[in-house]
Design an enzyme around this catalytic site. Structure first.
Site, PDB file in Angstrom:
ATOM      1  N   GLU A  10     -14.147  10.476 -24.359  1.00 32.87           N
ATOM      2  CA  GLU A  10     -14.575   9.634 -25.652  1.00 32.87           C
ATOM      3  C   GLU A  10     -13.858  10.364 -26.633  1.00 32.87           C
ATOM      4  O   GLU A  10     -14.149  11.602 -26.869  1.00 32.87           O
ATOM      5  CB  GLU A  10     -16.008   9.604 -25.829  1.00 32.87           C
ATOM      6  CG  GLU A  10     -16.280   8.954 -27.203  1.00 32.87           C
ATOM      7  CD  GLU A  10     -17.795   9.047 -27.559  1.00 32.87           C
ATOM      8  OE1 GLU A  10     -17.927   9.482 -28.796  1.00 32.87           O
ATOM      9  OE2 GLU A  10     -18.898   9.146 -26.894  1.00 32.87           O
ATOM     10  N   CYS A  13     -18.236  10.608 -34.661  1.00 34.58           N
ATOM     11  CA  CYS A  13     -17.217   9.906 -34.074  1.00 34.58           C
ATOM     12  C   CYS A  13     -17.060   8.489 -34.552  1.00 34.58           C
ATOM     13  O   CYS A  13     -15.958   7.783 -34.904  1.00 34.58           O
ATOM     14  CB  CYS A  13     -16.721   9.990 -32.778  1.00 34.58           C
ATOM     15  SG  CYS A  13     -18.132   9.830 -31.605  1.00 34.58           S
TER      16      CYS A  13
END
Length: 624
Positions: free
Chosen positions: A375, A409
């Site tokens: 990720e 993020c």
């Protein structure tokens, strides 16, 4: 006093005003403002007063008994056997029967807040120790200091980084024990994780204090971190029982039995970031453990203390020491782990550049091809059209871009505003930024804490200086009064001309605003898709066709409509991106654990024993 809205309830008002026996004043009120302010208000009041259950509506029903019409709500509630509606679950049972919900805390109620504050203060006074944990032993020595990003003069603890010897020992132990752990029943593995969730919640104050002091998290963010870690433990425990406890029976012809089962791959490496030092660390580790893998965990260099406590609690919960090892340190530790051919897989959360390096290193290894579950970052955008509710947009923009100092993020990086509303919304966003409190994250009044370290601060200052030369500065939030010794970067917003001005993700509290024309929406879509990133997207529109069009065309893993873009909930909003933003599958989702596993099938000829027993057990049946 009675009140009525101008334009409604006139018949009732005339009766009350004309009857001296009532002896109650009756006020007529009318909202004052422009069309855009008044229309949402008036629609809401029309919906309220026009509802079948409203007093105004019921008053015109001649069959409505007067006793029911004038019944007091307090008396009605007192007559109920139970006030909660049986169809609405209580918070703890929100995800029942699969798992318990994590424990929340009302941070605005004095009594529990006072107890929490005292416990956090006591924990923060302790000097914590971190180091390699191999086979349950903490290999500590006089290591480097871990300091508080809010005040670099303050030492939170000390950490001993893993050397080559500790790395070798951890890999050897994890590899040896992999089969034993995989053969441990899935229910037993799940029970360990559920106990760990309980321990995280029991030590909530100490873990929150570490999140505040080591990672610079505000108190609400620290609480959310503990909750997410507990949710990961319980969710993956549930998925382990569902997917790994027994093989899946597959269809086939009579006389044949086919079964498929999921098994662990071996020793997994989990490399986690500093922005979620407990939640993502725990999520990676517990997913790998639940799937039957042993784990060598490498936490971020900046946050080893939190990771050490998480490993301690997982071991305390019953995870065997041989099944979980910890190796703190810088990138050289991660490189040693990735290059070792005995490592069966990598789970990584961090930058796209580092993910590429890991992928290249895995490709260069001899031996089996190991999976990479990554990720990575995102150039996350929000698109706002002229139908959006301005006040909600401003709240969601400020939350998405600046909460956690923009160090998520999923954080909002680029805001696309339809030019018809851009002037007004830009001014409102600037006003909201003026109200942000930047400062010590241990204070509940603080909205934005420090960025993680001096390197992050330098990068953000350089970017802000470049944007100031090239673009229009919209607003910079007030600087904290005492920021001399901390890595504080007040949130800042710029208006830029085009998305391609941004060559990479800017990881911090920086918002870039771009205006677009309504007839150029496709150009906005093309620009976002053209970045190659695909992590999160926000849409603010009250036009369903627009929402459907955007979600169909944009290549993004997580889309948030008419809400903020951060804070994905385990099991409810599985999180992960595509393209440059990650490999998938989504963390906290039903397809995550199988990626940590390998599939095996067993096909058996059941007639080999001398007959087809399955036919003999069918019983008598009519033959047509």
């Amino acid at each position: 006093e009675f009140q009525r809205l101008h334009g409604m309830g006139e018949a009732l008002y005339e009766l009350i005003a004309a009857d001296p026996a009532i002896a109650k004043p009756c006020r007529v009120y009318a909202p004052v403002g422009s069309h855009e302010e008044l229309l949402p208000y008036l629609v809401r009041r029309l919906l309220e007063n026009g509802a079948n259950t409203s007093f105004v509506n019921r008053l015109h029903d001649r069959d409505q008994p007067i006793e029911e019409l004038i019944a007091g709500p307090v008396a009605e509630i007192a007559a109920l056997d139970a006030i909660p509606h049986p169809a609405i679950p209580l918070p703890a049972q929100l995800y029942a029967p699969q798992r318990d919900n994590s424990l929340g805390l009302d941070l605005w109620t004095p009594e529990p807040l006072s107890d929490l504050g005292a416990a956090m203060k006591e924990a923060a006074a302790h000097e914590w120790t971190a180091g390699p944990v191999v086979d349950g032993d903490l290999l500590s020595a006089p290591g480097r200091p871990v300091t508080d990003p809010a005040d670099r003069r303050r030492t939170v603890g000390r950490v001993t980084d893993a050397d080559a010897s500790a790395t070798t020992r951890a890999i050897e132990s994890a590899t040896r024990y992999a089969t034993t752990w995989d053969q441990t029943p899935a229910g037993e593995r799940a029970a360990c994780l559920e106990r760990a969730a309980d321990f995280f919640e029991q030590e909530r104050a100490a873990l929150m204090a570490l999140c505040v002091r080591e990672a610079g998290k505000t108190i609400p963010d620290a609480l959310a971190e503990i909750r997410e870690a507990a949710d990961f433990c319980r969710y993956y425990a549930h998925r382990a029982r569902a997917d790994f406890a027994a093989p899946t029976v597959l269809p086939g012809p009579t006389g044949e039995r086919n079964r498929l089962r999921l098994v662990g791959r071996g020793a997994f490496v989990c490399i986690s970031p500093w922005n979620f030092p407990l939640a993502i660390f725990t999520g990676q580790v517990t997913a790998a453990l639940a799937a039957g893998n042993t784990v060598v965990a490498k936490p971020a260099e900046q946050t080893p203390l939190i990771a050490t406590q998480a490993v301690r609690l997982l071991h305390q919960a019953g995870v065997p020491p041989e099944a979980l090892h910890l190796l703190p340190g810088d990138g050289t530790v991660g490189a040693r782990l990735v290059e070792d051919p005995r490592i069966a897989g990598i789970a990584f959360t961090g930058s796209t550049e580092t993910a590429r390096l890991i992928n290249q290193s895995l490709a260069a290894r001899d031996g089996p091809i190991a999976p990479l579950i990554a990720e990575t970052g995102g150039q996350n955008a929000m698109i706002v059209d002229s139908s959006a509710l301005a006040e909600q947009v401003v709240h969601d923009v400020v939350t998405s871009a600046f909460q956690s100092a923009g160090q998520r993020c999923s954080a909002l990086r680029v805001l696309f505003l339809q030019e018809d509303i851009a002037d007004r919304l830009t001014a409102m966003i600037g006003g909201a930024m003026d109200e942000l409190v930047v400062g010590d994250p241990s204070q509940l009044a603080t909205d934005v804490g420090p960025v993680i370290d001096a390197d992050a601060l330098s990068m953000l200052e350089a970017h802000a200086a470049a944007m100031t030369r090239l673009c229009n500065l919209v607003r910079r939030a007030p600087h904290p009064r005492d920021a001399t010794h901390g890595t504080f970067f007040p949130p800042v917003a710029f208006e830029i001309g085009a998305l391609d001005l941004l060559q990479k993700e800017v990881f911090g509290p920086v918002l870039h605003i771009i205006r677009y024309r309504a007839d150029r929406l496709d150009s906005v879509i093309d620009a976002i898709n053209g970045t190659g990133f695909g992590l999160t997207l926000g849409i603010h529109s009250r036009i369903e066709s627009t929402v459907r069009y955007l979600t169909a065309r944009l290549k993004v893993g997580n889309v948030y409509v008419n809400r903020n873009m951060i804070g994905a909930v385990v099991g409810a909003q599985p999180f992960g991106g595509e393209g440059l933003s990650g490999t998938g599958p989504k963390a906290g989702g039903p397809h995550y654990l199988p990626r940590f596993a390998t599939e095996r099938t067993v096909s058996t000829d059941t007639t080999a024993a001398g007959g087809n027993a399955s036919l003999l057990t069918l019983g008598d049946g009519a033959v047509v």
